[in-house]
Design an enzyme around this catalytic site. Structure first.
Site, short mmCIF file in Angstrom:
data_model
loop_
_atom_site.label_atom_id
_atom_site.label_comp_id
_atom_site.label_asym_id
_atom_site.label_seq_id
_atom_site.Cartn_x
_atom_site.Cartn_y
_atom_site.Cartn_z
N LYS A 48 46.99 37.85 36.19
CA LYS A 48 46.00 37.97 37.27
C LYS A 48 46.74 37.74 38.59
CE LYS A 48 41.13 36.78 37.03
NZ LYS A 48 40.17 35.70 36.90
O1 G3P Z 1 37.05 34.61 36.88
C1 G3P Z 1 36.60 34.83 38.17
C2 G3P Z 1 35.14 34.69 38.39
O2 G3P Z 1 34.35 35.29 37.46
C3 G3P Z 1 34.61 33.69 39.33
O3 G3P Z 1 33.24 33.45 39.25
O4 G3P Z 1 31.16 32.21 39.66
O5 G3P Z 1 33.35 31.29 40.50
O6 G3P Z 1 32.32 33.28 41.57
P1 G3P Z 1 32.48 32.51 40.30
#
Ligand code: G3P
Length: 217
Positions: free
Chosen positions: A83
């Site tokens: 990533k």
């Molecule tokens: O893996 C990245 C992602 O899905 C982050 O999610 O909820 O922290 O915006 P969030």
């Protein structure tokens, strides 16, 4: 549409894998930081638990550092995907990873132009964060629609991985639009299975069955 689990927790991965619906895992530094195991041990365990791609984020801010991390993590297991952030350095690293045959997932994508650059850099996946776009008062799913159109125009191979999913409607919309992958926390995956009418229906069938069986006995 492939379903990935967005977690760094191996118990959650075990649970979801047993349900037979998990095609891969995405981790990020915030998710990994919640776990108490060493980074390498945790990634090795996750890679062993799932057959599909496991996204592991490089933390270095510069190209050289990203490439050092990419080479190291990609050597840990064949299903590791690196990533990389959507920055100039991150996209430079994505291009070099493509040459080195290391798969990449370009993360923190918030615009159609960023997604265009990610595809041109040869990323395996691009991760638009729909929930965080919504949080800012824009339309996360509109962004997915735009990226799908742009990628179709030029026949890009980069897979669109819908991330930062906050509720089941994001999953439905992603599938309706034809996104390649949707990653979500275990809580949302569980919600996909449930409908109150399913529970009511099962209860009624059981009651009717039991009532009938009493009479027959
Ligand atoms: O893996 C990245 C992602 O899905 C982050 O999610 O909820 O922290 O915006 P969030």
């Amino acid at each position: 549409m492939k379903l990935f689990l967005d977690t760094g927790n191996s118990d959650e991965i075990r649970t979801a894998s047993a349900w037979g619906q998990i095609d891969g895992v995405t981790t990020n530094p915030s998710l990994i930081a919640k776990e108490r195991t060493s980074f390498k041990e945790l990634i090795l365990e996750i890679c062993h638990l799932v057959e599909g791609p496991v996204s592991v984020e490089a933390l270095a801010p510069d190209f050289e550092g990203m490439m050092r991390e990419a080479r190291e993590y990609a050597g840990w297991a064949s299903n590791v995907v690196i990533k990389l952030p959507l920055t100039i350095e991150g996209l430079k690293a994505a291009r070099a990873c493509k040459v080195a045959e290391i798969r990449t997932n370009i993360t923190l994508c918030f615009s159609a132009n960023q997604a265009l650059l990610a595809a041109r850099a040869g990323a395996s996946f691009v991760s638009p964060f729909v929930g965080r776009v919504d949080d800012e008062g824009w339309d996360g799913m509109k962004l997915i629609e735009e990226i799908i159109q742009i990628y179709a125009n030029y026949d890009f191979d980069t897979e669109i991985l819908v991330a930062s999913v906050r509720h089941p409607l994001h999953v439905t919309e992603a599938a309706k639009l034809g996104a390649d992958v949707c990653t979500m926390p275990l809580k949302i995956l569980k919600q996909l299975y449930h409908h109150p009418l399913t529970d009511v229906g099962i209860e009624k069938f059981m009651k009717d069955w039991e009532g009938q069986r009493q009479l027959v006995r």
